[in-house]
Design a protein around this motif. Sequence first.
Motif, mmCIF file in Angstrom:
data_model
loop_
_atom_site.group_PDB
_atom_site.id
_atom_site.type_symbol
_atom_site.label_atom_id
_atom_site.label_comp_id
_atom_site.label_asym_id
_atom_site.label_seq_id
_atom_site.Cartn_x
_atom_site.Cartn_y
_atom_site.Cartn_z
ATOM 1 N N GLN A 235 -3.192 -0.904 -3.568
ATOM 2 C CA GLN A 235 -3.774 -0.306 -2.365
ATOM 3 C C GLN A 235 -2.737 -0.209 -1.250
ATOM 4 O O GLN A 235 -2.665 0.804 -0.542
ATOM 5 C CB GLN A 235 -4.972 -1.129 -1.900
ATOM 6 C CG GLN A 235 -5.722 -0.505 -0.731
ATOM 7 C CD GLN A 235 -6.964 -1.303 -0.372
ATOM 8 O OE1 GLN A 235 -7.268 -2.323 -0.989
ATOM 9 N NE2 GLN A 235 -7.686 -0.842 0.630
ATOM 10 N N LYS A 236 -1.938 -1.262 -1.078
ATOM 11 C CA LYS A 236 -0.909 -1.235 -0.033
ATOM 12 C C LYS A 236 0.142 -0.176 -0.318
ATOM 13 O O LYS A 236 0.584 0.549 0.588
ATOM 14 C CB LYS A 236 -0.250 -2.610 0.072
ATOM 15 C CG LYS A 236 0.793 -2.700 1.190
ATOM 16 C CD LYS A 236 1.378 -4.096 1.274
ATOM 17 C CE LYS A 236 2.409 -4.170 2.395
ATOM 18 N NZ LYS A 236 3.014 -5.528 2.493
ATOM 19 N N SER A 239 -1.292 3.249 0.372
ATOM 20 C CA SER A 239 -1.493 3.503 1.802
ATOM 21 C C SER A 239 -0.200 3.908 2.493
ATOM 22 O O SER A 239 -0.213 4.696 3.441
ATOM 23 C CB SER A 239 -2.086 2.266 2.481
ATOM 24 O OG SER A 239 -1.156 1.192 2.465
ATOM 25 N N THR A 240 0.942 3.384 2.030
ATOM 26 C CA THR A 240 2.217 3.742 2.643
ATOM 27 C C THR A 240 2.681 5.145 2.254
ATOM 28 O O THR A 240 3.537 5.715 2.921
ATOM 29 C CB THR A 240 3.311 2.729 2.255
ATOM 30 O OG1 THR A 240 3.481 2.748 0.832
ATOM 31 C CG2 THR A 240 2.947 1.326 2.703
ATOM 32 N N SER A 242 0.261 7.745 1.144
ATOM 33 C CA SER A 242 -0.777 8.763 1.284
ATOM 34 C C SER A 242 -0.606 9.610 2.539
ATOM 35 O O SER A 242 -0.826 10.824 2.514
ATOM 36 C CB SER A 242 -2.157 8.102 1.282
ATOM 37 O OG SER A 242 -2.264 7.148 2.330
ATOM 38 N N SER A 243 -0.180 8.983 3.655
ATOM 39 C CA SER A 243 -0.010 9.727 4.905
ATOM 40 C C SER A 243 1.051 10.809 4.752
ATOM 41 O O SER A 243 0.856 11.967 5.143
ATOM 42 C CB SER A 243 0.363 8.772 6.043
ATOM 43 O OG SER A 243 -0.629 7.793 6.225
ATOM 44 N N ARG A 293 -3.957 5.710 9.375
ATOM 45 C CA ARG A 293 -3.865 5.207 8.013
ATOM 46 C C ARG A 293 -2.756 4.167 7.850
ATOM 47 O O ARG A 293 -2.370 3.841 6.738
ATOM 48 C CB ARG A 293 -3.624 6.366 7.035
ATOM 49 C CG ARG A 293 -4.697 7.430 7.067
ATOM 50 C CD ARG A 293 -4.383 8.539 6.068
ATOM 51 N NE ARG A 293 -4.313 8.032 4.713
ATOM 52 C CZ ARG A 293 -5.358 7.892 3.911
ATOM 53 N NH1 ARG A 293 -6.565 8.214 4.342
ATOM 54 N NH2 ARG A 293 -5.218 7.445 2.669
ATOM 55 N N ASN A 294 -2.244 3.644 8.969
ATOM 56 C CA ASN A 294 -1.118 2.729 8.900
ATOM 57 C C ASN A 294 -1.378 1.514 9.791
ATOM 58 O O ASN A 294 -1.451 1.633 11.013
ATOM 59 C CB ASN A 294 0.165 3.447 9.332
ATOM 60 C CG ASN A 294 1.406 2.657 8.978
ATOM 61 O OD1 ASN A 294 1.582 1.528 9.409
ATOM 62 N ND2 ASN A 294 2.270 3.268 8.173
#
Length: 307
Positions: A235-236, A239-240, A242-243, A293-294
């Motif tokens: 997940q981490k 998340s880094t 996806s943006s 998102r960060n």
Amino acid sequence: MAEGNLTTVVEFILLGFSNLPNFQSFLFCIFLIIYMSILIGNGLIILLTRVSRVLHTPMYFFLGNFSFLEICYTSVTLPNMLTNLWTHERNISFLACAIQLCFLLLLGGTECLLLAVMAYDRYMAICKPLYYPIIMNHKVCVQLVVGSWTTGIPVMIGQTYQIFSLPFCDSNELNHVFCDIPPLLKLACSDTSVVQLSVYVVAMLFGMIPFILIIRSYVEIIITILKLPSNAGKQKAFSTCSSHLIVVVLFFGSAIITYSRPKSKNSGGTGKMLSLFYTIVTPMFNPMIYSLRNKDVIDALKKILPK
């Protein structure tokens, strides 16, 4: 004869939204709000990456440069659009149009290269974590950014000169909101096949090749993430990335569609919307995409807001 035609066209008329005379004030307010949000949002990202020590990493170094690029990119077109909407004067000189297109191409090419650099950074961080601090040191990061800004300068200047060397003799009305390649080629009254070929070559060099490299990087990233043992780690990692991936899809998607048919006769309205999308909408959403998102950016923002 070509030289005579070139001297007769001393200015162009940007039709823009002249077909909506009753909405000029409304459009001015909308674009002014968008421009202010771009300046404030991206300016805040630049400030955070400068003052917050947590964000002194290669990823946020590139993000800060990307936000500065977005401000420059929108400033090439939006102030002129706002002036045209406010004064109802849509004239732009031949030289000003050439300068606007040159900077638009240069900054657009820089954005493609910088997005590829940011994808490479994520690839190194996730797929080669042990080598990441060594390879992505500050010197290398600066070199990558400087290379992204300067690589396209001679190419884009040459592309602009080639386009504005064409004879424009039938009309000087550009059915667009700013000076761009597709509407300019429509006004040319000579064979543009050579210019169109060069446009495709430049688009391949500064558009498709970086896009392919980005896709390849994310294929490797996804394969690596799926091999991670813990769901929290997956997940981490997602998340880094996806943006950045969202910004890539928004920018490249609209830009590729726009430049895939530079002399299409039936893309006036569609071309305007697509060009607005990659020159205005993407820079506007960039700060929101990266901040919402960060967690690191949100934490840095919380620390600086009380001050």
